[in-house]
Write an enzyme that holds these catalytic residues in place. Sequence first.
Site, PDB file in Angstrom:
ATOM      1  N   HIS A 257       0.634  -1.171   0.278  1.00 28.91           N
ATOM      2  CA  HIS A 257      -0.105   0.176   0.182  1.00 28.91           C
ATOM      3  C   HIS A 257       0.840   0.740  -0.194  1.00 28.91           C
ATOM      4  O   HIS A 257       1.791   1.037   0.834  1.00 28.91           O
ATOM      5  CB  HIS A 257      -1.263   0.111   1.228  1.00 28.91           C
ATOM      6  CG  HIS A 257      -2.068   1.481   1.665  1.00 28.91           C
ATOM      7  ND1 HIS A 257      -1.476   1.983   1.426  1.00 28.91           N
ATOM      8  CD2 HIS A 257      -2.847   0.887   0.924  1.00 28.91           C
ATOM      9  CE1 HIS A 257      -3.034   3.297   1.836  1.00 28.91           C
ATOM     10  NE2 HIS A 257      -3.819   2.024   0.841  1.00 28.91           N
ATOM     11  N   GLU A 315      -7.855  -4.827  -0.219  1.00 30.21           N
ATOM     12  CA  GLU A 315      -8.529  -4.875  -1.740  1.00 30.21           C
ATOM     13  C   GLU A 315      -8.882  -6.602  -1.346  1.00 30.21           C
ATOM     14  O   GLU A 315      -8.775  -7.282  -1.521  1.00 30.21           O
ATOM     15  CB  GLU A 315      -7.446  -4.547  -2.407  1.00 30.21           C
ATOM     16  CG  GLU A 315      -7.450  -2.561  -3.390  1.00 30.21           C
ATOM     17  CD  GLU A 315      -6.414  -2.934  -4.031  1.00 30.21           C
ATOM     18  OE1 GLU A 315      -6.476  -3.953  -4.610  1.00 30.21           O
ATOM     19  OE2 GLU A 315      -6.814  -1.844  -4.430  1.00 30.21           O
TER      20      GLU A 315
END
Length: 378
Positions: A257, A315
Site C-alpha cells: 500500500h 483489497e
Amino acid sequence: MSTNNGFTPGLEGVVAAETELSHVDGLKGELIIAGFPLARLAANATFEETTYLLWHGRLPTQAELDAFKQELAALRPLPPATLNLLHEAAKANTAPMDALRMASATLDLGSSAADHQTTAKTVVARVATIVASYHRLRQGQDPVTPDPNLGHAANYLYMLTGEIPSEARVRGLETYLNTVIDHGLNASTFAARVIVATQSDLVSAIAGAIGALKGPLHGGAPGPALDTVFEIGRADRAEAVLQAKLDAGERLMGFGHRVYKVRDPRAEVLGAAAEKMFRADGDMALYELAKSVEETAVRLLARHKPGRNLQTNVEFYTALLLHGLGLETDIFTPTFAVGRTAGWLAHCFEQIQYGRLIRPQSRYTGIMDRAWVPLAER
C-alpha cells in the site's frame, strides 16, 4: 517528495486540510475514525451510527438513531428520471461506475431540500439505491423497491437480491461500510472538498468524488486479489503459483500500500469480519484457502523484496468479504462508494465551515516571449 524549487509532485506530503474525521498513520498501521480506533468502531457500529458520528462529532442517542434511520429510509426511492437514465445505461451495457457517475448528478432531483443535512441524507440514501437498482437492470431484472423497515446495509443487500439477508451477512456489510467510510485526504475526498470550497452544492461535490474514485489509480481493483485465490484453488498450490508470478515480474494483488508500511488496519478488521461471516453463513473452505494464500504471499514477498515490508492491504479481504456476500466483481467499487459517500459529505461539511477556497499555485515551465508569426508565413 519535494524538489529544490519547492514543487511537490502530486502534493505528496503537503498538508492541505485539518480534519477531525480520520487519522491515518502508515508507519504504525493505524486508522482512527472520529476518535475511535477502526477495529473498535467498525465491528460494533451500524452504518447509520458511523455516519451520524462523522456528521455530528458524536454517537447518536437511541432516539436520534431511530429518527436518522427513518429519515434515510424515507429518502431511498429514486425519481422516475433517474430510473429512466439507469434503464438507458443498462441497454447500452454501461459499466456500473459510469452509470453511478451519470446518475449521481440527479441525486437531489425531486428533493426540495433547503439545507445541507437533508441533501446529504438524500445523497447517502439514493447512492445505495442507484447501485443496487442498476445491478439488477444489467441482469435483466426489475429493481427491488426499498424496504423502509430494514437498516441501510440490510436494505442494500435486499435491493440487490430481493431476499432478506441473514444477520451475519448484514453485520459483514456493516463492518465493511464502516471500514471504508473515511480514509484521510485521499483523491476523491480532496476532489469533493475542492468542489464544495467554491460554494458549489453537495451533489456536485459527490459527483466529482465519484468521478475521481472511478479512476483505477484511486478506486483500485479488489477483484483481481480474489481471482488469484481462485486461480490457486488449493492451499498446496499457493507457493508455486505465487512464486511463478513473482518470477515473471507480476504484482501480487492485495498486497502493499502506498500509505501503510505495515499491515493495513482495514485488512485486519475485514479479515476478522470475513471469518465471522463465513463461519456463520458462508463457505469456510474458501476463507481458509484465502488465509493460506495470504500467509504464503506475505512470506514470499518478504523473501523476494526484502525491506519493502509488503503486507496485506484492504483489497484482499474486501474481495473475499464482498464475494462472500454474493456481490459481483463489477459492483465492488460502487459498493465502496455506498460507504465512502457518507465520509465525502462529512468532509464537505468541514470544508463549508472552513469557508476558504482551495487554490494552490502552479509554476509555468513553458517558452517565454514568443514572436507572433502571421498565418500566411507559418
